[in-house]
Design an enzyme around this catalytic site. Structure first.
Site, PDB file in Angstrom:
ATOM      1  N   GLN A 124       0.839  -1.194   0.000  1.00  0.00           N
ATOM      2  CA  GLN A 124       0.000   0.000   0.000  1.00  0.00           C
ATOM      3  C   GLN A 124       0.883   1.256   0.000  1.00  0.00           C
ATOM      4  O   GLN A 124       1.660   1.463   0.924  1.00  0.00           O
ATOM      5  CB  GLN A 124      -0.850  -0.064   1.277  1.00  0.00           C
ATOM      6  CG  GLN A 124      -1.764   1.115   1.511  1.00  0.00           C
ATOM      7  CD  GLN A 124      -2.761   0.848   2.629  1.00  0.00           C
ATOM      8  OE1 GLN A 124      -3.956   0.909   2.418  1.00  0.00           O
ATOM      9  NE2 GLN A 124      -2.287   0.555   3.809  1.00  0.00           N
ATOM     10  N   GLY A 125       0.752   2.082  -1.015  1.00  0.00           N
ATOM     11  CA  GLY A 125       1.625   3.250  -1.144  1.00  0.00           C
ATOM     12  C   GLY A 125       0.897   4.564  -0.965  1.00  0.00           C
ATOM     13  O   GLY A 125       0.696   5.309  -1.928  1.00  0.00           O
ATOM     14  N   SER A 127       1.538   6.733   2.235  1.00  0.00           N
ATOM     15  CA  SER A 127       2.357   7.682   2.983  1.00  0.00           C
ATOM     16  C   SER A 127       3.620   8.089   2.237  1.00  0.00           C
ATOM     17  O   SER A 127       4.214   7.295   1.498  1.00  0.00           O
ATOM     18  CB  SER A 127       2.751   7.064   4.321  1.00  0.00           C
ATOM     19  OG  SER A 127       1.616   6.613   4.993  1.00  0.00           O
ATOM     20  N   GLU A 244     -10.634  -0.654   5.232  1.00  0.00           N
ATOM     21  CA  GLU A 244      -9.590  -0.958   6.196  1.00  0.00           C
ATOM     22  C   GLU A 244     -10.112  -0.741   7.609  1.00  0.00           C
ATOM     23  O   GLU A 244      -9.847  -1.520   8.506  1.00  0.00           O
ATOM     24  CB  GLU A 244      -8.388  -0.049   5.901  1.00  0.00           C
ATOM     25  CG  GLU A 244      -7.184  -0.303   6.745  1.00  0.00           C
ATOM     26  CD  GLU A 244      -5.945   0.463   6.238  1.00  0.00           C
ATOM     27  OE1 GLU A 244      -4.865   0.197   6.735  1.00  0.00           O
ATOM     28  OE2 GLU A 244      -6.084   1.318   5.343  1.00  0.00           O
ATOM     29  N   GLU A 359      -5.922   9.801  16.767  1.00  0.00           N
ATOM     30  CA  GLU A 359      -6.294  11.214  16.930  1.00  0.00           C
ATOM     31  C   GLU A 359      -7.155  11.645  15.734  1.00  0.00           C
ATOM     32  O   GLU A 359      -8.187  12.299  15.896  1.00  0.00           O
ATOM     33  CB  GLU A 359      -5.049  12.098  17.028  1.00  0.00           C
ATOM     34  CG  GLU A 359      -4.300  11.985  18.353  1.00  0.00           C
ATOM     35  CD  GLU A 359      -3.537  10.668  18.482  1.00  0.00           C
ATOM     36  OE1 GLU A 359      -3.139  10.080  17.456  1.00  0.00           O
ATOM     37  OE2 GLU A 359      -3.347  10.216  19.630  1.00  0.00           O
TER      38      GLU A 359
HETATM   39  C1  LIG Z   1       3.100  -0.597  11.324  1.00  0.00           C
HETATM   40  C2  LIG Z   1       2.761   0.444  10.323  1.00  0.00           C
HETATM   41  C3  LIG Z   1       2.473   0.060   9.043  1.00  0.00           C
HETATM   42  C4  LIG Z   1       2.203   1.015   8.079  1.00  0.00           C
HETATM   43  N1  LIG Z   1       1.977   0.588   6.795  1.00  0.00           N
HETATM   44  C5  LIG Z   1       1.764   1.512   5.837  1.00  0.00           C
HETATM   45  C6  LIG Z   1       1.594   1.104   4.476  1.00  0.00           C
HETATM   46  O1  LIG Z   1       1.629  -0.090   4.166  1.00  0.00           O
HETATM   47  N2  LIG Z   1       1.408   2.032   3.543  1.00  0.00           N
HETATM   48  C7  LIG Z   1       1.347   3.370   3.855  1.00  0.00           C
HETATM   49  O2  LIG Z   1       1.154   4.163   2.956  1.00  0.00           O
HETATM   50  N3  LIG Z   1       1.519   3.802   5.121  1.00  0.00           N
HETATM   51  C8  LIG Z   1       1.739   2.901   6.114  1.00  0.00           C
HETATM   52  N4  LIG Z   1       1.923   3.318   7.409  1.00  0.00           N
HETATM   53  C9  LIG Z   1       1.982   4.752   7.688  1.00  0.00           C
HETATM   54  C10 LIG Z   1       0.727   5.285   8.359  1.00  0.00           C
HETATM   55  O3  LIG Z   1      -0.318   5.391   7.460  1.00  0.00           O
HETATM   56  C11 LIG Z   1       1.098   6.644   8.972  1.00  0.00           C
HETATM   57  O4  LIG Z   1       2.007   6.382  10.012  1.00  0.00           O
HETATM   58  C12 LIG Z   1      -0.074   7.413   9.491  1.00  0.00           C
HETATM   59  O5  LIG Z   1      -0.910   7.859   8.463  1.00  0.00           O
HETATM   60  C13 LIG Z   1       0.369   8.626  10.327  1.00  0.00           C
HETATM   61  O6  LIG Z   1       1.262   9.420   9.637  1.00  0.00           O
HETATM   62  P1  LIG Z   1       2.678   9.794  10.280  1.00  0.00           P
HETATM   63  O7  LIG Z   1       3.289   8.560  10.786  1.00  0.00           O
HETATM   64  O8  LIG Z   1       3.403  10.599   9.292  1.00  0.00           O
HETATM   65  O9  LIG Z   1       2.327  10.674  11.550  1.00  0.00           O
HETATM   66  P2  LIG Z   1       1.998  12.237  11.582  1.00  0.00           P
HETATM   67  O10 LIG Z   1       0.902  12.531  10.646  1.00  0.00           O
HETATM   68  O11 LIG Z   1       3.248  13.003  11.489  1.00  0.00           O
HETATM   69  O12 LIG Z   1       1.419  12.338  13.053  1.00  0.00           O
HETATM   70  C14 LIG Z   1       2.266  12.352  14.211  1.00  0.00           C
HETATM   71  C15 LIG Z   1       1.363  12.555  15.442  1.00  0.00           C
HETATM   72  O13 LIG Z   1       0.628  13.782  15.291  1.00  0.00           O
HETATM   73  C16 LIG Z   1      -0.748  13.560  15.396  1.00  0.00           C
HETATM   74  N5  LIG Z   1      -1.513  14.431  14.501  1.00  0.00           N
HETATM   75  C17 LIG Z   1      -1.298  14.693  13.202  1.00  0.00           C
HETATM   76  N6  LIG Z   1      -2.269  15.466  12.705  1.00  0.00           N
HETATM   77  C18 LIG Z   1      -3.150  15.680  13.698  1.00  0.00           C
HETATM   78  C19 LIG Z   1      -4.399  16.379  13.817  1.00  0.00           C
HETATM   79  N7  LIG Z   1      -4.945  17.005  12.780  1.00  0.00           N
HETATM   80  N8  LIG Z   1      -5.021  16.346  15.003  1.00  0.00           N
HETATM   81  C20 LIG Z   1      -4.486  15.696  16.064  1.00  0.00           C
HETATM   82  N9  LIG Z   1      -3.340  15.027  16.022  1.00  0.00           N
HETATM   83  C21 LIG Z   1      -2.681  15.015  14.847  1.00  0.00           C
HETATM   84  C22 LIG Z   1      -0.922  12.111  14.955  1.00  0.00           C
HETATM   85  O14 LIG Z   1      -2.132  11.568  15.439  1.00  0.00           O
HETATM   86  C23 LIG Z   1       0.307  11.456  15.557  1.00  0.00           C
HETATM   87  O15 LIG Z   1       0.065  11.177  16.892  1.00  0.00           O
HETATM   88  C24 LIG Z   1       2.189   2.385   8.403  1.00  0.00           C
HETATM   89  C25 LIG Z   1       2.461   2.780   9.707  1.00  0.00           C
HETATM   90  C26 LIG Z   1       2.758   1.825  10.665  1.00  0.00           C
HETATM   91  C27 LIG Z   1       3.062   2.292  12.050  1.00  0.00           C
END
Ligand SMILES: Cc1cc2nc3c(=O)[nH]c(=O)nc-3n(C[C@H](O)[C@H](O)[C@H](O)COP(=O)(O)OP(=O)(O)OC[C@H]3O[C@@H](n4cnc5c(N)ncnc54)[C@H](O)[C@@H]3O)c2cc1C
Lengths: 375, 306
Positions: A124-125, A127, A244, A359
């Site tokens: 899944q692409g 992020s 999902e 969140e």
């Molecule tokens: C085990 C695992 C598997 C994954 N697999 C995939 C995958 O296969 N494909 C893929 O595309 N992605 C994948 N992801 C990525 C996942 O989708 C992202 O981690 C997720 O969308 C959050 O983005 P971020 O990690 O950049 O956190 P950020 O968006 O940077 O957030 C960091 C913190 O800030 C908080 N925050 C951000 N915005 C807000 C808001 N508006 N209000 C309140 N709080 C906020 C978040 O809740 C979090 O606590 C995976 C992640 C994990 C951990």
């Protein structure tokens, strides 16, 4: 309301149980490592050969045309029998529902059977380094190839689960940079073997190489790689995100099986101070199952996944953490040892992050279920 | 019907009147078949949504006691119920009969033959009494106190869902309308997440309550009462916080729902009591394979209602 199974459903359960008991492999290594993944792929093929890989799909794609209730039964039996993680899950549970909805006949015919048979493995692409919760901030681009042979993709995806072991990626790319953020995105189906694509696997919290980053430099994909309409990828992607959260990713059987193991653990080490916590965690797994039945009843009656799906995601992800935390407390000093509970705990901690952080889910519940003001 | 016959103003009057009840409401509930002679024709599953509505409207009537001592309890008259786990009897002075537990059995007698000592409650519409009585004056009932307890706990659980829903709705409405710092307070994420948590607990309590109404299995009932009590207490806490000082005054209606949630959560076994009971079943004999056990019947269709 009627909570009894029909005769056909009982027969389906018996058949699934007998086959799974005889065939579920024991002690497979993690599917988030290269050698483990290969073994999981063999297991997926066995499932496919016996028509258990994708029970709810049409027969021509390898399914049994099972009802949603039968699908739930299969999931229950799968986890009850201790079946391993499904390394095909991002394809069969996330992409496939979207393909059934938005795919052309040709796309369905060429992609689904190979997906079901674990010949093609999908990741899944969504992020990117600068687009996590704010998915609409993605920068990866797709431009039409000069020769008209298709599209050229450039950019970087990250956190791609099992990307280093998969053969294909589905994801969003910006096709109209001048449009409003949510417009001008297109959903692409990308073979990772395409020229210009580089994949680098890296370790997750538990050290397994379950993550990958995917670099694309002018990678050429054909016209048929577009799923749904050009520039309308956001709507298509939201459909996958809905599946999902709502149902397909985390069926209740998984948590009930964990709750049953937790109860077993308590019996081996009956700690009166943790009794209520064990019971409450078990009760929550039950509540999740009952809620799922309510959802399935609604969906079987023609309902669609809505923002309520966020409630489901919040519940299962926090339940999973609670189940494992309780188990680790029962284990006491042994909790720090590398074992199934500590491994499961580390994985459970990802639940509140992936599939939209909790969140963000609480924002969705507040704004779209309860109707609280956005600003 | 309840919006018309039992609006907050009527509830407020009940707080101040002699019986704590809404004059004329009981016969209307009977006429609808919610309670009374006609209710015997309905199963708990038929009635669970109606019970929920009585909780939403904070109805100050002996609904739980009457429902609990329902079918098989003889004349389905307004009943004040006293069991070992919930010994005080609600509306004992204004019901037609009392059903009381004594030495493992249930007994019925008219209030006029008992001596009643009022015990003032926090919820001013809940008129509770300590009842002294002589079994010689009472008629022994062919009712199992445990099944009566299960019916009472189920009814309370259903009411708690309704009460919690009303508390949540009130908080959402207030958060959309009250402005501070130039914006509705509901736009602050701390407020949003608090209310989202209430929605979450309530969403997952309801199907547990409906399943209990369907099966009337004691363990299912205990799960229902525990889940519903926790959801309602969380709703009460969040609703008060979101209302600020406005929620802290008896001049605003909110307090009547808060106090009802506290009362119902504590009566007919609180969450801890029911968790204990579930634990006895799950951790000892019945959980060898929870997926097979009668505690977790192979479920099928779970709709919201019939
Ligand atoms: C085990 C695992 C598997 C994954 N697999 C995939 C995958 O296969 N494909 C893929 O595309 N992605 C994948 N992801 C990525 C996942 O989708 C992202 O981690 C997720 O969308 C959050 O983005 P971020 O990690 O950049 O956190 P950020 O968006 O940077 O957030 C960091 C913190 O800030 C908080 N925050 C951000 N915005 C807000 C808001 N508006 N209000 C309140 N709080 C906020 C978040 O809740 C979090 O606590 C995976 C992640 C994990 C951990």
């Amino acid at each position: 309301m009627d909570l009894t199974w029909t005769e056909e459903e009982e027969a389906f359960r018996a058949e699934a149980r007998a086959w799974l008991e005889a065939n579920v492999p024991r002690g497979l290594p993690s599917g988030d490592t290269a050698p483990g993944f290969a073994l999981h792929r063999e297991w997926e093929r066995e499932l496919f050969d016996a028509r258990w890989a994708v029970v709810s799909w049409p027969r021509e794609y390898g399914g049994r045309e099972a009802t949603l209730f039968e699908w739930l039964i299969f999931e229950e039996e799968y986890h009850r029998a201790g079946g391993p993680q499904r390394v095909t899950q991002n394809g069969i549970f996330l992409l496939a529902p979207t393909l059934f909805e938005f795919g052309t006949q040709e796309q369905k015919d060429s992609i689904l059977p190979r997906m079901a048979a674990a010949e093609d493995l999908w990741c899944q692409g969504w992020s990117e380094p600068d687009a996590g919760s704010d998915l609409a901030a993605i920068k990866s681009m797709a431009v039409r190839d000069d020769s008209g042979a298709g599209w050229r993709l450039t950019g970087q995806k990250t956190w791609t689960t099992r990307g280093a072991f998969c053969t294909h990626l589905f994801g969003l790319f910006r096709t109209d940079p001048s449009a409003e953020r949510h417009r001008g995105l297109t959903y692409f189906l990308v073979p990772l073997a395409a020229e210009g694509v580089t994949v680098r696997g890296f370790g997750r919290l538990d050290g397994d190489e379950g993550f990958a980053e995917v670099f694309l430099e002018d990678a050429l994909v054909p016209e048929g790689a577009v799923l749904g309409e050009v520039d309308r990828g956001w709507e298509v992607a939201m459909d996958t995100a809905g599946s999902e959260r709502e149902l397909t990713l985390r069926s209740p059987g998984r948590f009930q099986a964990t709750a049953a193991r937790l109860v077993e653990l308590w019996r081996e080490r009956p700690d009166p101070g943790l009794r209520d916590e064990v019971v409450r965690a078990w009760m929550d797994a039950e509540a999740y199952q009952l809620h799922t039945l309510q959802t399935v009843t609604r969906l079987a009656g023609g309902g669609r996944a809505g923002p309520e799906a966020s409630l489901t995601k919040l519940f299962w992800s926090e339940l999973d953490v609670r189940l494992h935390e309780t188990a680790l407390r029962l284990l006491g000093p042994e909790a720090e040892l590398d074992g199934p509970w500590s491994k499961g705990f580390q994985f459970a901690l990802a639940g509140p992050i992936y599939a939209g952080t909790n969140e963000i889910q609480r924002n969705v519940v507040a704004e779209r279920v309860l109707g609280l003001p956005r600003r | 019907m309840l919006e018309k016959e039992c609006p907050p103003a009527a509830l407020r009057r009940a707080w101040a009147n002699e019986t704590g009840r809404v004059p004329g409401l009981w016969p209307k509930l009977c006429a609808m078949g919610v309670v009374g002679a006609d209710a015997a024709a309905f199963s708990p599953l038929d009635l669970v949504l109606v019970l929920e509505e009585t909780g939403r409207a904070c109805v100050p009537e002996p609904v739980v006691g009457t429902f609990a001592s329902g079918p098989g309890g003889g004349a389905a008259a307004a009943t004040g119920l006293g069991l070992a786990v919930s010994p005080l009897v609600l509306y004992a002075d204004s019901v037609e009969r009392l059903v009381l537990e004594h030495e493992g059995g249930l007994w019925s007698l008219p209030p006029s033959r008992a001596s009643l000592a009022p015990c003032p409650a926090v919820d001013g519409s809940r008129r509770l009494f300590e009842v002294s009585w002589d079994p010689g004056d009472a008629e022994r009932l062919e009712l199992d106190p445990r099944s009566v307890l299960d019916r009472a706990a189920l009814a309370a659980a259903a009411q708690l869902c309704g009460t919690a829903q009303q508390l949540l709705d009130a908080a959402v409405a207030y958060a959309g309308q009250r402005h501070q710092f130039g914006q509705p307070i509901g736009a602050f994420q701390a407020v949003k997440h608090k209310l989202a948590d209430v929605a979450l607990r309530l969403e997952f309590a309801r199907p547990v309550v409906y399943r209990a109404a369907w099966s009337m299995d004691p363990v299912h009932v205990s799960m229902a009462k525990a889940h519903a009590s926790q959801a309602a207490l969380l709703a009460a806490r969040a609703a008060l916080q979101v209302h600020g000082a406005m929620g802290y005054t008896v001049e605003h209606d909110l307090h009547m729902w808060l106090k009802r949630a506290w009362a119902l959560a504590a009566s007919w076994g609180d969450a801890a009591w029911h968790v204990q009971r579930v634990g006895e079943a799950v951790l000892r004999d019945r959980a060898a394979a929870p997926l097979d056990s009668p505690v977790s019947p192979g479920p099928g269709r779970l709709g919201t209602g019939r």
